[in-house]
Design a protein around this motif. Structure first.
Motif, PDB file in Angstrom:
ATOM      1  N   GLY A   1      -0.037  -2.648  21.233  1.00  0.00           N
ATOM      2  CA  GLY A   1      -1.015  -3.327  20.589  1.00  0.00           C
ATOM      3  C   GLY A   1      -1.616  -2.592  19.803  1.00  0.00           C
ATOM      4  O   GLY A   1      -2.637  -3.007  18.833  1.00  0.00           O
ATOM      5  N   ALA A   2      -1.394  -1.461  19.580  1.00  0.00           N
ATOM      6  CA  ALA A   2      -2.079  -0.356  18.417  1.00  0.00           C
ATOM      7  C   ALA A   2      -1.882  -0.538  17.096  1.00  0.00           C
ATOM      8  O   ALA A   2      -0.846  -1.517  16.815  1.00  0.00           O
ATOM      9  CB  ALA A   2      -1.508   0.941  18.693  1.00  0.00           C
ATOM     10  N   GLY A   3      -2.934  -0.471  16.301  1.00  0.00           N
ATOM     11  CA  GLY A   3      -2.523  -0.595  14.783  1.00  0.00           C
ATOM     12  C   GLY A   3      -1.331   0.366  14.196  1.00  0.00           C
ATOM     13  O   GLY A   3      -0.756   0.872  14.719  1.00  0.00           O
ATOM     14  N   PRO A   4      -1.142   0.085  12.812  1.00  0.00           N
ATOM     15  CA  PRO A   4      -0.180   0.812  12.185  1.00  0.00           C
ATOM     16  C   PRO A   4      -0.247   2.277  12.194  1.00  0.00           C
ATOM     17  O   PRO A   4      -1.367   2.694  12.169  1.00  0.00           O
ATOM     18  CB  PRO A   4      -0.151   0.223  10.837  1.00  0.00           C
ATOM     19  N   THR A   5       0.861   3.047  11.885  1.00  0.00           N
ATOM     20  CA  THR A   5       0.886   4.301  11.861  1.00  0.00           C
ATOM     21  C   THR A   5       0.452   4.678  10.328  1.00  0.00           C
ATOM     22  O   THR A   5       1.143   4.212   9.473  1.00  0.00           O
ATOM     23  CB  THR A   5       2.077   4.951  12.341  1.00  0.00           C
ATOM     24  N   VAL A   6      -0.384   5.463   9.818  1.00  0.00           N
ATOM     25  CA  VAL A   6      -0.409   6.094   8.799  1.00  0.00           C
ATOM     26  C   VAL A   6       0.124   7.403   8.488  1.00  0.00           C
ATOM     27  O   VAL A   6      -0.318   8.388   9.297  1.00  0.00           O
ATOM     28  CB  VAL A   6      -1.846   6.072   8.194  1.00  0.00           C
ATOM     29  N   ILE A   7       1.021   7.712   7.608  1.00  0.00           N
ATOM     30  CA  ILE A   7       1.804   8.979   7.446  1.00  0.00           C
ATOM     31  C   ILE A   7       1.327   9.451   6.046  1.00  0.00           C
ATOM     32  O   ILE A   7       1.680   8.969   5.018  1.00  0.00           O
ATOM     33  CB  ILE A   7       3.356   8.840   7.568  1.00  0.00           C
ATOM     34  N   VAL A   8       0.996  10.534   6.005  1.00  0.00           N
ATOM     35  CA  VAL A   8       0.300  11.273   4.830  1.00  0.00           C
ATOM     36  C   VAL A   8       1.561  12.417   4.433  1.00  0.00           C
ATOM     37  O   VAL A   8       1.916  13.160   5.063  1.00  0.00           O
ATOM     38  CB  VAL A   8      -0.880  12.065   4.800  1.00  0.00           C
ATOM     39  N   SER A   9       2.366  12.001   3.365  1.00  0.00           N
ATOM     40  CA  SER A   9       3.510  12.662   2.971  1.00  0.00           C
ATOM     41  C   SER A   9       3.658  12.950   1.454  1.00  0.00           C
ATOM     42  O   SER A   9       3.161  12.431   0.850  1.00  0.00           O
ATOM     43  CB  SER A   9       4.668  11.716   3.183  1.00  0.00           C
TER      44      SER A   9
ATOM     45  N   ILE B   1      11.604  -0.636  12.265  1.00  0.00           N
ATOM     46  CA  ILE B   1      10.338  -0.266  11.899  1.00  0.00           C
ATOM     47  C   ILE B   1      10.109  -0.611  10.623  1.00  0.00           C
ATOM     48  O   ILE B   1      10.825  -0.468   9.697  1.00  0.00           O
ATOM     49  CB  ILE B   1       9.824   1.246  11.879  1.00  0.00           C
ATOM     50  N   ARG B   2       8.919  -1.666  10.294  1.00  0.00           N
ATOM     51  CA  ARG B   2       8.372  -2.181   8.985  1.00  0.00           C
ATOM     52  C   ARG B   2       7.668  -1.058   8.375  1.00  0.00           C
ATOM     53  O   ARG B   2       6.558  -1.040   8.792  1.00  0.00           O
ATOM     54  CB  ARG B   2       7.905  -3.476   9.374  1.00  0.00           C
ATOM     55  N   ALA B   3       8.189  -0.391   7.234  1.00  0.00           N
ATOM     56  CA  ALA B   3       7.617   0.623   6.742  1.00  0.00           C
ATOM     57  C   ALA B   3       7.329   0.305   5.172  1.00  0.00           C
ATOM     58  O   ALA B   3       8.257  -0.031   4.692  1.00  0.00           O
ATOM     59  CB  ALA B   3       8.410   1.963   7.018  1.00  0.00           C
ATOM     60  N   VAL B   4       6.229   0.574   4.744  1.00  0.00           N
ATOM     61  CA  VAL B   4       5.872   0.479   3.294  1.00  0.00           C
ATOM     62  C   VAL B   4       5.205   1.717   2.849  1.00  0.00           C
ATOM     63  O   VAL B   4       4.518   2.404   3.643  1.00  0.00           O
ATOM     64  CB  VAL B   4       4.966  -0.613   3.019  1.00  0.00           C
TER      65      VAL B   4
ATOM     66  N   ILE C   1       0.481  -5.178  -0.168  1.00  0.00           N
ATOM     67  CA  ILE C   1       1.026  -4.323   1.021  1.00  0.00           C
ATOM     68  C   ILE C   1      -0.454  -4.399   1.806  1.00  0.00           C
ATOM     69  O   ILE C   1      -0.381  -4.649   2.944  1.00  0.00           O
ATOM     70  CB  ILE C   1       1.297  -2.911   0.511  1.00  0.00           C
ATOM     71  N   GLN C   2      -1.513  -4.453   1.344  1.00  0.00           N
ATOM     72  CA  GLN C   2      -2.858  -4.408   2.019  1.00  0.00           C
ATOM     73  C   GLN C   2      -3.161  -5.752   2.951  1.00  0.00           C
ATOM     74  O   GLN C   2      -3.478  -5.820   4.118  1.00  0.00           O
ATOM     75  CB  GLN C   2      -3.884  -4.222   1.220  1.00  0.00           C
ATOM     76  N   ASP C   3      -2.496  -6.988   2.353  1.00  0.00           N
ATOM     77  CA  ASP C   3      -2.149  -8.232   2.826  1.00  0.00           C
ATOM     78  C   ASP C   3      -1.521  -7.891   4.315  1.00  0.00           C
ATOM     79  O   ASP C   3      -1.843  -8.568   5.142  1.00  0.00           O
ATOM     80  CB  ASP C   3      -1.962  -9.123   1.856  1.00  0.00           C
ATOM     81  N   GLN C   4      -0.258  -7.524   3.807  1.00  0.00           N
ATOM     82  CA  GLN C   4       0.774  -7.185   4.900  1.00  0.00           C
ATOM     83  C   GLN C   4       0.097  -6.458   6.196  1.00  0.00           C
ATOM     84  O   GLN C   4       0.113  -6.702   7.315  1.00  0.00           O
ATOM     85  CB  GLN C   4       2.105  -6.642   4.392  1.00  0.00           C
ATOM     86  N   ILE C   5      -0.702  -5.316   5.878  1.00  0.00           N
ATOM     87  CA  ILE C   5      -1.412  -4.713   6.835  1.00  0.00           C
ATOM     88  C   ILE C   5      -2.347  -5.510   7.722  1.00  0.00           C
ATOM     89  O   ILE C   5      -2.150  -5.516   8.898  1.00  0.00           O
ATOM     90  CB  ILE C   5      -2.044  -3.443   6.302  1.00  0.00           C
ATOM     91  N   ARG C   6      -3.007  -6.203   6.971  1.00  0.00           N
ATOM     92  CA  ARG C   6      -4.236  -7.147   7.612  1.00  0.00           C
ATOM     93  C   ARG C   6      -3.588  -8.365   8.503  1.00  0.00           C
ATOM     94  O   ARG C   6      -4.140  -8.541   9.439  1.00  0.00           O
ATOM     95  CB  ARG C   6      -5.224  -7.600   6.661  1.00  0.00           C
ATOM     96  N   ALA C   7      -2.436  -8.579   7.929  1.00  0.00           N
ATOM     97  CA  ALA C   7      -1.886  -9.624   8.683  1.00  0.00           C
ATOM     98  C   ALA C   7      -0.738  -9.076   9.974  1.00  0.00           C
ATOM     99  O   ALA C   7      -0.230  -9.937  10.585  1.00  0.00           O
ATOM    100  CB  ALA C   7      -0.649 -10.446   7.844  1.00  0.00           C
ATOM    101  N   GLY C   8      -0.761  -7.943  10.079  1.00  0.00           N
ATOM    102  CA  GLY C   8      -0.121  -7.362  11.291  1.00  0.00           C
ATOM    103  C   GLY C   8       1.518  -7.049  10.816  1.00  0.00           C
ATOM    104  O   GLY C   8       2.401  -6.852  12.092  1.00  0.00           O
ATOM    105  N   GLY C   9       1.838  -7.264   9.656  1.00  0.00           N
ATOM    106  CA  GLY C   9       3.347  -7.092   9.380  1.00  0.00           C
ATOM    107  C   GLY C   9       3.574  -5.637   8.918  1.00  0.00           C
ATOM    108  O   GLY C   9       4.793  -5.824   8.478  1.00  0.00           O
ATOM    109  N   VAL C  10       2.989  -4.714   9.111  1.00  0.00           N
ATOM    110  CA  VAL C  10       3.428  -3.252   8.882  1.00  0.00           C
ATOM    111  C   VAL C  10       3.349  -2.446  10.104  1.00  0.00           C
ATOM    112  O   VAL C  10       2.235  -2.266  10.620  1.00  0.00           O
ATOM    113  CB  VAL C  10       2.524  -2.727   7.791  1.00  0.00           C
ATOM    114  N   ASP C  11       4.313  -1.671  10.232  1.00  0.00           N
ATOM    115  CA  ASP C  11       4.437  -0.700  11.330  1.00  0.00           C
ATOM    116  C   ASP C  11       3.924   0.627  10.932  1.00  0.00           C
ATOM    117  O   ASP C  11       3.068   1.491  11.558  1.00  0.00           O
ATOM    118  CB  ASP C  11       5.595  -0.770  12.031  1.00  0.00           C
TER     119      ASP C  11
END
Length: 702
Positions: free
Chosen positions: A74-82, A100-103, A116-126
């Motif tokens: 149930g953790a939030g999405p991973t943020v990768i600085v690349s 994995i749902r990646a954006v 994309i931010q809407d997807q993150i808030r809706a839990g649709g981004v891993d």
């Protein structure tokens, strides 16, 4: 939190290896012990970890598998600085294979940010991949970043050596990650990864991650790589060697060059010799870059002739890397050769060093953090204003190029002395100390690295062992695969045909000198009524060559060395000038010459010789009228340069020559660094009646 039981750990590892098999698409793979140690630290213990492992070891598998385990909890999405778009594209493709749902949020897809931010808030981004530059964008920093920090389940810092100014590829935007780390809630795991960190960089990055950091350093041996050096005296020989031996290299690969101009020159020559290659650099159009990366990864081209812009994280099964010119440190070289040998058993790595490499290293060294007085001047300029100042506005007040100014401001931003806001930069008023001792130590470290690179070229020891020792790998031993170990034999033979073609290619002079089209902003503040489009610009001009070119560039670099004596134009360059004129054929009825304080004989001899050859008069001199302004004033900054040229020079006609009314003027100078002297001179010559101005210079730095 209580330690997991053996049963829990076993079942978690089993789940982790199920995710790994989905990620790589094979049923026979298992996690390395260090991979599991890192995943367990992140997903079970919620620790901060630094993984220093060779390219191809599987660092991305660590954070993707950890992401899946954390998301199951149930953790939030991973943020990768690349750091690179190429790396982002590869990572998104890899993530999708494992479901994995990646954006990504970067400078090329701003129109997608809100969805994309809407997807993150809706839990649709891993997984969310962001470029380090986004971290310092005011809107992203103030609106998006706080929400990410509050909701992220795992923070990944890829290519983490960029955090450290001891690293070979320090990037100021990465410093903003320290702020992000401080804003994370307790218990959010953090992973930093790199393949190129020596002991000093490892300690620096670990310190920035915080306390109780798990550091996992593995062997940096690359068992598929066979390293070798071919030492040839001239640029013609090196080009000819490439033409003769490129087809022998296994599969597809990369030919690295030190400059953008070299990529274009080398790619053009190799294509003329029948090789399927293309140039690639930071100046290549983003869409074209993506297409070229895909073609290389698919083996549809033999090679990309590239700068280091094709670097970190590019993931493909490449059979070779050839470096035409040596990078300025063994660590940077290890980073580049790491592009080869992934997914193949044997890959060849060939270095073709050149004497002029040191000149290019010196140029890059000149871009170090500015002197204290320039930093203080910038802070004072910001403090004097009650409004933000753009970088363009600051250029009129501080003699720094836009790139160096921007880089310096990013460092000052992280240090708290300035802040980027909408409309530019403001001073915070916070005290700031110039760490001269640290900057000096970094400069000394760079000099030691350059000497170490020269020692690599000359060593008779194992080359892989040498590189691993430079990265402080305690397990460094002879590889048995390189040329010095007897595992690779590289012929230095060159065919006469390829040598002749290379010599002809490099002897061909002529580089377009594009005219400036817009005045720099802010000139009104410097007392100059110049803005917008340049109405009386010069025509397209010509130079014999760029100073960085492989052919005539060598002779021009020798001619313009600071300790070179002034004198007439050398005969080979006279012939090159005449060949340029023969190809170019500009209409000329008069000649104007830009006076030189450092090489007066050179420019006057050039103008006089052209006058005799073209049988047109030298109509006058764009003369130095204010000697208090030194020759190079403003050379790194457009607004400063226009102001300096406008005050330093004025048109002085020869009273015995015809007027310029309606004349087609050949404007002669020794070299063009910024193009602004030619631009301002053309404006003054047009004001004196010239119908058109055609610049001709011996060298350009463009």
């Amino acid at each position: 939190m209580p330690a997991p039981t053996t049963t829990d750990a076993t079942s978690t590892r089993e789940r982790a290896e199920e995710h790994l098999r989905a990620l790589v698409g094979r049923e026979d793979v298992v996690l390395y012990d260090d991979q599991w140690a890192a995943i367990s630290a992140l997903a079970v213990d919620k620790r901060r970890s630094l993984v220093v492992q060779r390219t191809g070891w599987g660092k991305s598998a660590v954070y993707f598998v950890a992401t899946l385990l954390l998301r199951e909890e149930g953790a939030g999405p991973t943020v990768i600085v690349s750091p690179l778009l190429a790396l982002m594209r590869n990572q998104i493709a890899a993530a999708e294979r494992a479901g994995i749902r990646a954006v990504t949020i970067n400078s090329t897809n701003m129109q997608d940010w809100e969805p994309i931010q809407d997807q993150i808030r809706a839990g649709g981004v891993d997984v969310l991949l962001v470029s380090p530059e986004r971290l310092n964008n005011p809107g992203f920093r103030d609106e998006v970043l706080p929400r990410l920090a509050a909701t992220t389940g795992l923070l990944v810092v890829d290519e983490a050596h960029c955090i450290s100014d001891w690293g070979h590829d320090f990037r100021p935007d990465y410093r903003r990650i320290r702020t992000l780390l401080g804003d994370l809630p307790d218990g959010v795991p953090v992973l930093a990864t790199t393949a190129t960190a020596n002991a000093r960089v490892t300690a620096d990055v670990a310190e920035q991650l915080g306390t109780h950091v798990l550091v996992l350093r593995g062997s940096l041996d690359r068992e598929s790589l066979r390293l070798g050096v071919v030492r040839l005296k001239t640029a013609e020989q090196r080009l000819a060697w490439l033409a003769d031996h490129l087809a022998e290299q296994p599969g597809s690969g990369i030919v690295y060059c030190l400059t953008v101009s070299a990529t274009q020159e080398v790619a053009g020559y190799l294509r003329s010799r029948g090789h399927d290659v293309h140039a690639y650099s930071g100046q290549t159009d983003p869409t074209e870059r993506s297409a070229l990366e895909s073609q290389l990864a698919a083996g549809e081209v033999k090679a990309l002739v590239a700068t280091s812009a094709l670097g970190m994280g590019f993931d493909a099964a490449l059979g070779f890397v050839v470096n035409l010119g040596a990078p300025q440190s063994p660590v940077a070289y290890y980073q580049q050769v790491g592009r080869a040998g992934r997914g193949v058993d044997d890959a060849s790595v060939v270095l073709l060093p050149a004497l002029e490499d040191r000149d290019i290293w010196a140029y890059f060294a000149s871009l170090a953090f500015p002197r204290e007085e320039l930093v203080r001047q910038t802070l004072a300029a910001l403090a004097e204003e009650d409004r933000p100042l753009s970088t363009a506005a600051l250029e009129t007040r501080v003699e720094l190029s836009r790139t160096r100014l921007e880089t310096m401001l990013k460092v000052l931003d992280v240090d708290g002395a300035v802040r980027r806001v909408g409309g530019g930069w403001t001073a915070t008023g916070e005290p700031w100390a110039y760490d001269a001792e640290r900057y000096a130590r970094v400069a000394e470290a760079r000099e030691r690295e350059q000497q170490a690179m020269l020692d690599y070229l000359a060593t008779d020891r194992c080359r892989m062992e040498y590189l691993r020792q430079q990265l402080d790998d305690p397990g460094a031993v002879p590889c048995g695969r390189c040329d010095n170990c007897g595992g690779l034999t590289l012929s230095g033979a060159i065919s006469e045909e390829a040598m002749t073609a290379a010599a002809e290619r490099l002897a061909r002079p002529g580089v377009v000198v594009a005219p400036r089209k817009m005045w720099p902003t802010g000139l009104a503040a410097m007392g100059l009524d110049l803005k917008g489009k340049i109405a009386d610009a010069a025509e397209e001009g010509r130079a014999v060559a760029r100073l960085t070119d492989l052919g005539h560039g060598a002779a021009l670099r020798a001619l313009f060395r600071a300790d070179a004596e002034d004198g007439p134009v050398p005969v080979p360059l006279v012939n090159a000038v005449l060949e340029v004129l023969g190809d170019w054929r500009p209409p000329v009825s008069a000649i104007a010459v830009v006076e030189s304080a450092t090489r007066p004989t050179l420019v006057s001899d050039l103008a006089a010789g052209l006058s005799r050859y073209l049988q047109v008069p030298v109509a006058g001199t764009y003369a130095i009228v204010d000697e208090s302004i030194p020759p190079g004033r403003g050379a790194v900054n457009s607004a400063q340069r226009v102001a300096a040229v406008s005050r330093r020079f004025a048109w002085r006609p020869d009273p015995d020559a015809p007027s310029l009314e309606g004349a087609e003027v050949l404007l002669v100078d020794d070299q063009s660094v910024t193009g602004w002297t030619l631009t301002v001179a053309a404006r003054d010559l047009r004001a004196a009646g010239a119908a058109a101005v055609h610049p001709l210079v011996l060298a350009t730095t463009g």
